[in-house]
Design a protein around this motif. Sequence first.
Motif, short mmCIF file in Angstrom:
data_model
loop_
_atom_site.label_atom_id
_atom_site.label_comp_id
_atom_site.label_asym_id
_atom_site.label_seq_id
_atom_site.Cartn_x
_atom_site.Cartn_y
_atom_site.Cartn_z
N HIS A 18 0.82 -1.22 0.00
CA HIS A 18 0.00 0.00 0.00
C HIS A 18 0.85 1.26 0.00
O HIS A 18 1.93 1.28 0.60
CB HIS A 18 -0.89 0.04 1.25
N ASP A 21 2.98 2.32 3.11
CA ASP A 21 3.67 1.21 3.80
C ASP A 21 5.17 1.47 3.88
O ASP A 21 5.78 1.30 4.94
CB ASP A 21 3.46 -0.12 3.05
N HIS A 119 0.06 -7.48 3.31
CA HIS A 119 1.47 -7.28 3.69
C HIS A 119 2.26 -8.57 3.55
O HIS A 119 3.32 -8.58 2.94
CB HIS A 119 1.58 -6.75 5.13
N TYR A 156 5.94 -4.95 10.61
CA TYR A 156 4.65 -5.57 10.91
C TYR A 156 4.79 -6.88 11.68
O TYR A 156 3.80 -7.51 12.02
CB TYR A 156 3.89 -5.86 9.61
ZN LIG Z 1 -0.32 -1.43 4.38
#
Ligand SMILES: [Zn+2]
Length: 202
Positions: A18, A21, A119, A156
Amino acid sequence: MLIVADSNSIDILAIAAHRDDVEQTCGGTLLRMNSLGLRTGILDLTRGEAGTRGSADERAAEAAEAGRILRVDVREALDIPDGRVENTYDNRIKIAQVLRRLRPRVVILPYWTGRHPDHYTASTLGYEACFVAGLAKVETGTAPHRPFKIVYASLYADVRPSFVVDISEHIERRFSALMAYRSQYANQGAGGGLFVPEEEIR
Ligand SMILES: [Zn+2]
């Protein structure tokens, strides 16, 4: 070491699902590499049309501004549907075409576990695209290219990094790049219970 490349190629390409990100995961690293004289780029796989906040058009303008702040030489977005990043052959070829054109020596991918399926799928999709891009018999109209090294940005995932990059000198500019996404991070009604309040993002 400064890596000399032809004028269209870049040294480091960060690939992420995205828009915004890369600003969260490795924007500071891209700034540091730029400060060392390396050419950097960002490939966003989607355009952000499914996000809780903001439209795809708003996010396009914000991504361009954030890329300018991060001093990247190239920023592009593919048309993979937001929220439906899938590891398909078609998607691998789309990414491989970009890799063969930009010919990065290093690719930065998101780590392969995380909460959002886009992700962790971007991680394996990106890895397999790097492999396909190097296959001589896969015809895309441009010469094969396989990056020398793939590294993973672990934001993440709760894992111990094998190395870290000191971005102390670039932290303010990195933060400005993230805040260029006004549609995402400015305080507003939409997604109020989901997003961190603007004053707590830092
Ligand atoms: Zn993202």
